[in-house]
Design an enzyme around this catalytic site. Structure first.
Site, short mmCIF file in Angstrom:
data_model
loop_
_atom_site.label_atom_id
_atom_site.label_comp_id
_atom_site.label_asym_id
_atom_site.label_seq_id
_atom_site.Cartn_x
_atom_site.Cartn_y
_atom_site.Cartn_z
N ASP A 49 0.82 -1.20 0.00
CA ASP A 49 0.00 0.00 0.00
C ASP A 49 0.86 1.26 0.00
OD1 ASP A 49 -2.44 -1.37 0.04
OD2 ASP A 49 -2.41 -1.56 2.22
N TYR A 71 7.61 -9.98 6.55
CA TYR A 71 7.38 -8.56 6.80
C TYR A 71 7.97 -8.17 8.15
CZ TYR A 71 3.94 -8.02 3.00
OH TYR A 71 3.32 -7.96 1.78
#
Length: 265
Positions: free
Chosen positions: A52, A105
């Site tokens: 994003d 992540y």
């Protein structure tokens, strides 16, 4: 026609996400433009996953087609400084970067007043296969949010909390929503039982909002059958750009810390 896979890093601050959008600045858009400047008119670019707006990457993987061999340093010459290709592999026709073995992540939280012991207990609950419907924005009606988490860890590092998670795949905003829940536990606003309930959406439905994007980085994407070769020159370029960022943001961090101490801010 040859097919290549590149590992790329990018600073997400000034991108409207990674996925191509015709009227916005995106990572894929910049890469496509760079490839076209190298003479690749139809690269058929694909990425391992979407990030994003504001989210960073160190080990994002892209694939593209080219009639001529292209190295990371060649692509970097046409890319803006907030995107750097640093490793490459020639791959088979059926290679799809989305079919990764796992993705890793890392999320960085600022603050030292968290109950790190409680946060560790919550993080352990993530290991295994779960339905993450409460931790995602739905892609579509009826789409499965079941994912497998391979490992998850959280640790304190001076004024920061570092959360790292590896899974076979992640739903939209999943990591950032997990971070929000973990922070609630760390602040002692919520209990471990509440966190367990979130992992059982059939019995407990509660939408968790995502944490801010700027603390998240796609650290790595792993494959069983691809061996990436590091382009030494390109990797040194990346390290130099990271060092420049550390100097800039470290200086700003110290500057505003002094403001706070002196009562200016």
């Amino acid at each position: 026609m040859m097919k290549f896979a590149f590992k790329i890093a990018y600073f997400g601050d000034n991108f409207h996400g990674s996925q191509f959008q015709p009227d916005q600045r995106t990572v894929e858009g910049e890469v496509i433009n760079a490839l076209r400047r190298l003479g690749v008119e139809n690269p058929r670019l694909r990425s391992a996953g979407r990030t994003d707006a504001g989210v960073h990457a160190y080990g994002q993987v892209i694939s593209f087609y080219s009639e001529d061999k292209i190295f990371p340093r060649m692509l970097n010459a046409e890319l803006p400084e907030d995107i750097t290709a640093w490793a490459w592999a020639k791959v088979s026709e059926d290679f799809d970067p989305r079919r990764a073995k796992s993705r890793v992540y890392t999320y960085v939280m600022y603050g030292s007043d968290y109950d790190i012991s409680a946060m560790r207990k919550a993080v352990k609950e993530l290991i295994g296969v779960h339905d993450f419907s409460n931790f995602t924005k739905k892609f579509g009606e009826g789409e499965s949010c079941v994912r497998e988490i391979i490992s998850a860890d959280i640790r304190a590092d001076r004024e920061f909390i570092i959360f790292e998670i590896e899974g076979n795949a992640f739903t939209w905003n999943m990591v950032r929503c997990i971070v929000t829940a973990i922070m609630e536990i760390g602040k002692q606003h919520r209990s471990i039982e509440w966190f367990r309930d979130l992992l059982n959406p059939e019995k407990h439905k509660e939408r968790v909002e995502p944490a801010p994007p700027y603390g998240l980085i796609l650290k790595d994407v792993k494959y069983d059958d691809v061996e990436f070769e590091i382009d030494d020159y390109a990797f040194k370029t990346l390290q130099s750009r990271i060092e420049d960022r550390i100097i800039y943001h470290g200086t700003i961090f110290k500057l505003f810390s002094l403001f706070r101490q002196s009562g200016i801010s």
